[in-house]
Design a protein around this motif. Structure first.
Motif, short mmCIF file in Angstrom:
data_model
loop_
_atom_site.label_atom_id
_atom_site.label_comp_id
_atom_site.label_asym_id
_atom_site.label_seq_id
_atom_site.Cartn_x
_atom_site.Cartn_y
_atom_site.Cartn_z
N ALA A 91 61.02 21.16 -72.09
CA ALA A 91 62.38 21.45 -72.55
C ALA A 91 63.19 22.05 -71.41
O ALA A 91 62.75 23.01 -70.76
N ARG A 92 64.36 21.47 -71.17
CA ARG A 92 65.29 22.02 -70.17
C ARG A 92 66.52 22.50 -70.92
O ARG A 92 67.24 21.71 -71.53
N LEU A 93 66.72 23.80 -70.90
CA LEU A 93 67.84 24.41 -71.61
C LEU A 93 68.80 25.02 -70.60
O LEU A 93 68.41 25.90 -69.82
N THR A 133 63.60 21.71 -82.48
CA THR A 133 64.60 22.38 -81.63
C THR A 133 63.95 23.54 -80.90
O THR A 133 63.03 24.18 -81.41
N SER A 171 70.82 29.50 -75.00
CA SER A 171 70.88 28.04 -74.96
C SER A 171 69.95 27.47 -76.02
O SER A 171 68.92 28.08 -76.35
N GLU A 172 70.31 26.29 -76.53
CA GLU A 172 69.52 25.63 -77.57
C GLU A 172 69.68 24.12 -77.43
O GLU A 172 70.76 23.62 -77.09
N ARG A 173 68.58 23.40 -77.70
CA ARG A 173 68.67 21.94 -77.64
C ARG A 173 67.60 21.31 -78.53
O ARG A 173 66.60 21.94 -78.88
N SER A 219 64.99 27.00 -78.29
CA SER A 219 66.10 27.86 -77.86
C SER A 219 65.56 29.01 -77.03
O SER A 219 64.40 29.41 -77.16
N SER A 276 69.63 27.76 -65.76
CA SER A 276 68.91 26.59 -66.25
C SER A 276 67.45 26.99 -66.46
O SER A 276 66.79 27.45 -65.51
#
Length: 251
Positions: free
Chosen positions: A154-156, A124, A135-137, A126, A103
């Protein structure tokens, strides 16, 4: 010498006056003198005309000097990005199964050097190791006023033991085996941006690379599952791709 008074039979003369003399010759006219040719010498301009010409020249010169200055001052500039903090928790790497779970908690600082408001949409973020996306969000849309600084949190998460290729496994194990146990990750940010004050209503793409974000794991061994950004200074990012590059001042 006799006198008519003494003549007993005076002669009486009667008749009309003699007719006026007519001539067939045209009367003489005064001689024709053509006007002189125009002179090649032009009279000097009046003082009023000279003043107008000088004033126009001064105005044109001022416009030529002012336009580049105004363009430089008002021209939009690319925002500045940096990773101000980064921590990793629950970092578990299975070398045999080539699986990873972790995480990533990131704080991305965005500073706008512009005078007008900027709008960000479809943002976005990543996390990558080398060129492999871990990880990407998506992040929330936002805007920035004159000189504002915004922190994007941002928490990826890499959940479910994501499969990674063998190069990623070997690279992470090699990094963690060094003295500081720091693993270098890469962060990417992509967004659509709009500069309504300078470039109208069009949207432009913005791609940001934050390479070499070093996460130092505490005990420097492969067993450590928690690590944070190495050093106290933010990791500056670079805008590597923007379709506004021809009109923006790339800092």
């Amino acid at each position: 010498m006799s006198s008519t008074a003494d003549d007993p039979n005076p002669v009486v003369v009667t008749g009309y006056p003699a007719p006026a003399f007519r001539s067939n010759v045209a009367p003489l006219l005064p001689p024709f003198n053509p006007p002189p040719p125009p002179s090649a010498y032009a009279p000097p301009p009046r003082d009023d005309d000279t003043f107008v010409l000088i004033a126009l020249a001064v105005i044109v010169l001022l416009c030529m000097l002012t336009v580049p200055i105004v363009h430089h001052v008002l021209r939009p500039r690319i925002p500045e990005f940096a990773v101000s903090s980064a921590c990793v928790t629950g970092f578990i790497l299975s070398a045999q199964q080539q699986q990873l779970s972790a995480s990533f908690d990131l704080n991305l600082t965005v500073h706008s050097p512009n005078r007008d408001r900027i709008y960000y949409e479809h943002v976005t973020a990543s996390v990558l190791y080398a060129s492999d996306i871990l990880s990407e969000r998506s992040l929330a849309s936002f805007s920035q006023g004159k000189g504002e600084t915004t922190v994007l949190r941002a928490r990826l998460a890499v959940l479910g033991r994501k499969y990674v290729n063998s190069d990623v496994v070997r690279g992470i194990e090699s990094d963690r085996g060094r003295g500081d146990g720091a693993v270098g990750f890469n962060v990417r940010v992509f967004s659509w941006v709009r500069f309504p004050g300078a470039l109208g209503t069009s949207w432009y793409t913005l791609s940001v690379h934050c390479d070499g974000v070093l996460i130092s794991f505490r005990n420097g061994t492969n067993a450590a599952t928690t690590g944070c950004l190495l050093g106290s200074a933010p990791k500056k990012c670079v805008v590597v791709n923007s379709d506004t590059s021809s009109i923006l001042n790339h800092q």
